[in-house]
Design a protein around this motif. Structure first.
Motif, PDB file in Angstrom:
ATOM      1  N   ALA A 154       0.841  -1.207   0.000  1.00 40.37           N
ATOM      2  CA  ALA A 154       0.000   0.000   0.000  1.00 40.37           C
ATOM      3  C   ALA A 154       0.874   1.254   0.000  1.00 40.37           C
ATOM      4  CB  ALA A 154      -0.939  -0.011   1.201  1.00 40.37           C
ATOM      5  N   ASP A 155       1.924   1.254   0.807  1.00 40.69           N
ATOM      6  CA  ASP A 155       2.839   2.404   0.836  1.00 40.69           C
ATOM      7  C   ASP A 155       3.551   2.575  -0.505  1.00 40.69           C
ATOM      8  OD1 ASP A 155       2.112   2.836   3.436  1.00 40.69           O
ATOM      9  OD2 ASP A 155       3.909   1.945   4.314  1.00 40.69           O
ATOM     10  N   TRP A 156       3.923   1.468  -1.123  1.00 40.97           N
ATOM     11  CA  TRP A 156       4.574   1.532  -2.431  1.00 40.97           C
ATOM     12  C   TRP A 156       3.634   2.124  -3.478  1.00 40.97           C
ATOM     13  CZ3 TRP A 156       3.127  -1.940  -6.533  1.00 40.97           C
ATOM     14  CH2 TRP A 156       3.870  -1.753  -7.702  1.00 40.97           C
ATOM     15  N   CYS A 157       2.351   1.734  -3.427  1.00 44.48           N
ATOM     16  CA  CYS A 157       1.367   2.302  -4.364  1.00 44.48           C
ATOM     17  C   CYS A 157       1.261   3.812  -4.172  1.00 44.48           C
ATOM     18  CB  CYS A 157       0.005   1.642  -4.162  1.00 44.48           C
ATOM     19  SG  CYS A 157      -0.099  -0.056  -4.770  1.00 44.48           S
ATOM     20  N   LEU A 158       1.322   4.248  -2.928  1.00 45.18           N
ATOM     21  CA  LEU A 158       1.285   5.680  -2.656  1.00 45.18           C
ATOM     22  C   LEU A 158       2.498   6.378  -3.272  1.00 45.18           C
ATOM     23  CD1 LEU A 158      -0.296   7.908  -1.222  1.00 45.18           C
ATOM     24  CD2 LEU A 158       1.037   7.425   0.844  1.00 45.18           C
ATOM     25  N   SER A 159       3.649   5.709  -3.231  1.00 43.13           N
ATOM     26  CA  SER A 159       4.855   6.291  -3.844  1.00 43.13           C
ATOM     27  C   SER A 159       4.724   6.365  -5.359  1.00 43.13           C
ATOM     28  CB  SER A 159       6.092   5.480  -3.453  1.00 43.13           C
ATOM     29  OG  SER A 159       6.163   4.242  -4.140  1.00 43.13           O
ATOM     30  N   LEU A 160       4.011   5.404  -5.966  1.00 48.13           N
ATOM     31  CA  LEU A 160       3.777   5.457  -7.416  1.00 48.13           C
ATOM     32  C   LEU A 160       2.997   6.711  -7.788  1.00 48.13           C
ATOM     33  CD1 LEU A 160       2.753   1.761  -8.276  1.00 48.13           C
ATOM     34  CD2 LEU A 160       4.921   2.893  -8.813  1.00 48.13           C
ATOM     35  N   LYS A 161       2.052   7.072  -6.931  1.00 50.57           N
ATOM     36  CA  LYS A 161       1.259   8.281  -7.174  1.00 50.57           C
ATOM     37  C   LYS A 161       2.143   9.519  -7.060  1.00 50.57           C
ATOM     38  CE  LYS A 161      -2.817  10.697  -5.405  1.00 50.57           C
ATOM     39  NZ  LYS A 161      -3.924  10.657  -4.420  1.00 50.57           N
ATOM     40  N   GLU A 162       3.022   9.532  -6.067  1.00 46.67           N
ATOM     41  CA  GLU A 162       3.932  10.664  -5.885  1.00 46.67           C
ATOM     42  C   GLU A 162       4.882  10.804  -7.072  1.00 46.67           C
ATOM     43  OE1 GLU A 162       5.632   9.514  -2.205  1.00 46.67           O
ATOM     44  OE2 GLU A 162       3.933  10.226  -0.986  1.00 46.67           O
ATOM     45  N   GLN A 163       5.226   9.661  -7.708  1.00 47.70           N
ATOM     46  CA  GLN A 163       6.107   9.666  -8.876  1.00 47.70           C
ATOM     47  C   GLN A 163       5.368  10.000 -10.165  1.00 47.70           C
ATOM     48  OE1 GLN A 163       8.048   5.783  -9.034  1.00 47.70           O
ATOM     49  NE2 GLN A 163       8.091   5.737  -6.796  1.00 47.70           N
ATOM     50  N   GLY A 164       4.025  10.005 -10.132  1.00 49.13           N
ATOM     51  CA  GLY A 164       3.248  10.266 -11.332  1.00 49.13           C
ATOM     52  C   GLY A 164       3.043   9.045 -12.212  1.00 49.13           C
ATOM     53  N   ARG A 165       3.449   7.874 -11.728  1.00 44.01           N
ATOM     54  CA  ARG A 165       3.266   6.653 -12.521  1.00 44.01           C
ATOM     55  C   ARG A 165       1.826   6.158 -12.427  1.00 44.01           C
ATOM     56  NH1 ARG A 165       7.597   2.193 -12.201  1.00 44.01           N
ATOM     57  NH2 ARG A 165       7.110   2.110 -14.424  1.00 44.01           N
ATOM     58  N   ILE A 166       1.129   6.551 -11.379  1.00 42.56           N
ATOM     59  CA  ILE A 166      -0.324   6.414 -11.327  1.00 42.56           C
ATOM     60  C   ILE A 166      -0.868   7.800 -10.979  1.00 42.56           C
ATOM     61  CG2 ILE A 166      -0.216   3.996 -10.618  1.00 42.56           C
ATOM     62  CD1 ILE A 166      -1.036   4.834  -7.813  1.00 42.56           C
ATOM     63  N   LYS A 167      -2.062   8.100 -11.484  1.00 47.94           N
ATOM     64  CA  LYS A 167      -2.648   9.416 -11.245  1.00 47.94           C
ATOM     65  C   LYS A 167      -3.537   9.415 -10.003  1.00 47.94           C
ATOM     66  CE  LYS A 167      -0.758  10.901 -15.038  1.00 47.94           C
ATOM     67  NZ  LYS A 167       0.454  11.748 -14.975  1.00 47.94           N
ATOM     68  N   ASN A 168      -4.235   8.312  -9.795  1.00 51.18           N
ATOM     69  CA  ASN A 168      -5.174   8.212  -8.679  1.00 51.18           C
ATOM     70  C   ASN A 168      -5.040   6.839  -8.036  1.00 51.18           C
ATOM     71  OD1 ASN A 168      -6.816  10.799  -9.150  1.00 51.18           O
ATOM     72  ND2 ASN A 168      -6.973   9.768 -11.129  1.00 51.18           N
ATOM     73  N   LEU A 169      -5.220   6.787  -6.719  1.00 45.82           N
ATOM     74  CA  LEU A 169      -5.109   5.537  -5.968  1.00 45.82           C
ATOM     75  C   LEU A 169      -6.440   5.246  -5.277  1.00 45.82           C
ATOM     76  CD1 LEU A 169      -3.408   3.188  -4.855  1.00 45.82           C
ATOM     77  CD2 LEU A 169      -2.693   4.707  -2.985  1.00 45.82           C
ATOM     78  N   GLY A 170      -6.896   4.017  -5.411  1.00 48.58           N
ATOM     79  CA  GLY A 170      -8.141   3.615  -4.760  1.00 48.58           C
ATOM     80  C   GLY A 170      -8.094   2.155  -4.377  1.00 48.58           C
ATOM     81  N   PHE A 171      -9.243   1.630  -3.999  1.00 45.02           N
ATOM     82  CA  PHE A 171      -9.324   0.201  -3.661  1.00 45.02           C
ATOM     83  C   PHE A 171     -10.714  -0.310  -3.995  1.00 45.02           C
ATOM     84  CE2 PHE A 171     -10.644   2.517   0.114  1.00 45.02           C
ATOM     85  CZ  PHE A 171     -11.683   1.766   0.667  1.00 45.02           C
ATOM     86  N   SER A 172     -10.792  -1.600  -4.315  1.00 43.30           N
ATOM     87  CA  SER A 172     -12.097  -2.234  -4.505  1.00 43.30           C
ATOM     88  C   SER A 172     -12.376  -3.080  -3.275  1.00 43.30           C
ATOM     89  CB  SER A 172     -12.134  -3.086  -5.778  1.00 43.30           C
ATOM     90  OG  SER A 172     -11.242  -4.185  -5.697  1.00 43.30           O
TER      91      SER A 172
END
Length: 415
Positions: A154-172
């Motif tokens: 989960a923390d790594w996904c947040l870092s992807l957002k900070e890097q711009g590799r993902i634009k938005n983070l969510g969960f199903s």
């Protein structure tokens, strides 16, 4: 042109979204279903998928949802090819995919990173618009912790957002309320941009009634809205149960609009609520795509009278005591070759028949829905490998045994 959710953080999002879970196959089925020679995966009809994606784009649909797990691993690559060949620029559409690390061997962070890089490759893009922690709560809270917390995913996904590799983070979200609560409690840290939930006019007030482990759609929607988290809807048709003709539903809804399909009623319900960002539909047939585009162009919100009728329809459906299977296919493949969702669907078709079926009619339907070359209920060994994968917590072996017992009674009655 289709209706849109006005997104303050980016481009407007089409209220109708394409769920790439049930892509069409050349044999006329869909890629999460069974074909006589096994799963229909390698025979996905790419040409038809290309035409469908282009039609959706031409009619204003810009949200495309996939996963490394869909269509037996082919969904991302097939969708990526269709989007790349559509003639539209990358900025014209939104790609949502997921960290689908379901197997224990996929829990390590390095495996999660490999999955993300493969998603970029298959989708032919260098960034993901909407990235999800997939199926939070499916299994147990301990499973959720292993998949996303203890491994640092989960923390790594947040870092992807900070890097711009993902634009938005969510969960199903599926299942365990404790996992949902954890995500909400940690909203200040992860700043969830959206949440994908199961929502329809049955689960709105009755999800917990069907399964005590569930949370009602109304509760989830209102809590997410209070937190400022937009909602993505999955299972608006309850795996097709709210789209197939059912006399109990039609009795309540058809008098209000005889020309409207049952599916249209279900979609209108979902689109009525203003914090809904998009409503996902796993559209296999071109006719489904055309009808759904028409329903959302523009979508007409339900009136108070219509919402009351939909609640009566939900209550009528629940009285039929059907199996709460949404045909998500997470239980598949069965190691012993059973087409589990189709067997459960057979029982629901019998259960919802407006006129009680004779033994001969039941047997004929059973043979039609589950052909001889496929393995029927009597082949279930009770291994329970399917049980932990079911988001609805159905005791699948128990239900299949009941269906097998029913069919034995049918055969004895005939003979």
């Amino acid at each position: 042109m289709t209706s849109y959710f006005k997104n303050e953080k980016g481009m407007p999002i089409s209220l109708l979204g394409y769920g790439a879970m049930r892509m069409p196959t050349v044999d006329g089925g869909h890629a999460n279903g069974w074909a006589p020679n096994g799963y229909s995966t390698t025979n996905i009809d790419q040409e038809l998928v290309n035409r469908q994606i282009k039609y959706l784009l031409e009619h204003g649909v810009n949200y495309f949802d996939t996963s490394p797990a869909y269509c037996r691993g082919e969904s991302e690559a097939r969708l990526g090819k269709a989007l790349a060949e559509s003639g539209y620029d990358r900025k014209d559409y939104i790609i949502a995919t997921k960290l689908s690390n379901f197997a224990p061997q996929q829990y390590p962070l390095e495996k999660c990173k490999e999955m993300f890089e493969k998603s970029l490759e298959y989708l032919q893009t260098d960034y993901i618009d909407n990235y999800l922690l997939h199926s939070v709560g499916n299994g147990s809270f301990a499973t959720f912790e292993e998949r996303y917390v203890k491994n640092g995913a989960a923390d790594w996904c947040l870092s992807l957002k900070e890097q711009g590799r993902i634009k938005n983070l969510g969960f199903s979200y599926h299942g365990d309320p404790k996992a949902f609560d954890w995500c909400i409690e940690h909203h200040d840290k992860y700043h969830w941009d959206f949440c994908q939930i199961q929502m329809n006019y049955v689960d709105w007030l009755h999800a917990k009634e069907v399964n005590d482990r569930n949370l009602d759609g109304k509760y989830l929607y209102e809590l997410l809205t209070e937190k400022g988290i937009p909602v993505v809807i999955m299972e608006p048709l309850l795996g097709g149960r709210l789209a197939r003709y059912n006399w109990a539903l039609a009795h309540e809804l058809s008098p209000l609009d005889p020309s409207a399909s049952l599916a249209k009623w279900a979609f209108r319900f979902c689109g009525t609520y203003p914090n809904v960002m998009t409503v996902l539909s796993g559209m296999t047939r071109m006719s489904d795509i055309e009808e759904n585009c028409e329903t959302f162009s523009p979508l007409k919100p339900c009136s108070a009278e219509e919402l009351a009728a939909l609640e009566r329809a939900a209550q009528a459906l629940l009285k039929l005591n059907t199996i709460p299977c949404n045909n998500c296919q997470y239980c598949m493949p069965c190691p012993y070759g059973l087409d589990i969702p189709q067997i459960l669907t057979f029982k629901n078709v019998v259960q919802t028949s407006p006129i009680p079926m004779t033994a001969k009619e039941k047997l004929a339907l059973y043979k039609k829905m589950i052909p001889e070359e496929l393995r029927r209920a009597d082949h279930c060994t009770g291994c329970k490998r399917c049980v932990p994968h079911c988001p609805q917590s159905i005791d699948i072996p128990k239900v299949i045994q009941e269906i097998d017992d029913m069919m034995e009674e049918v055969k004895n009655e005939i003979h």
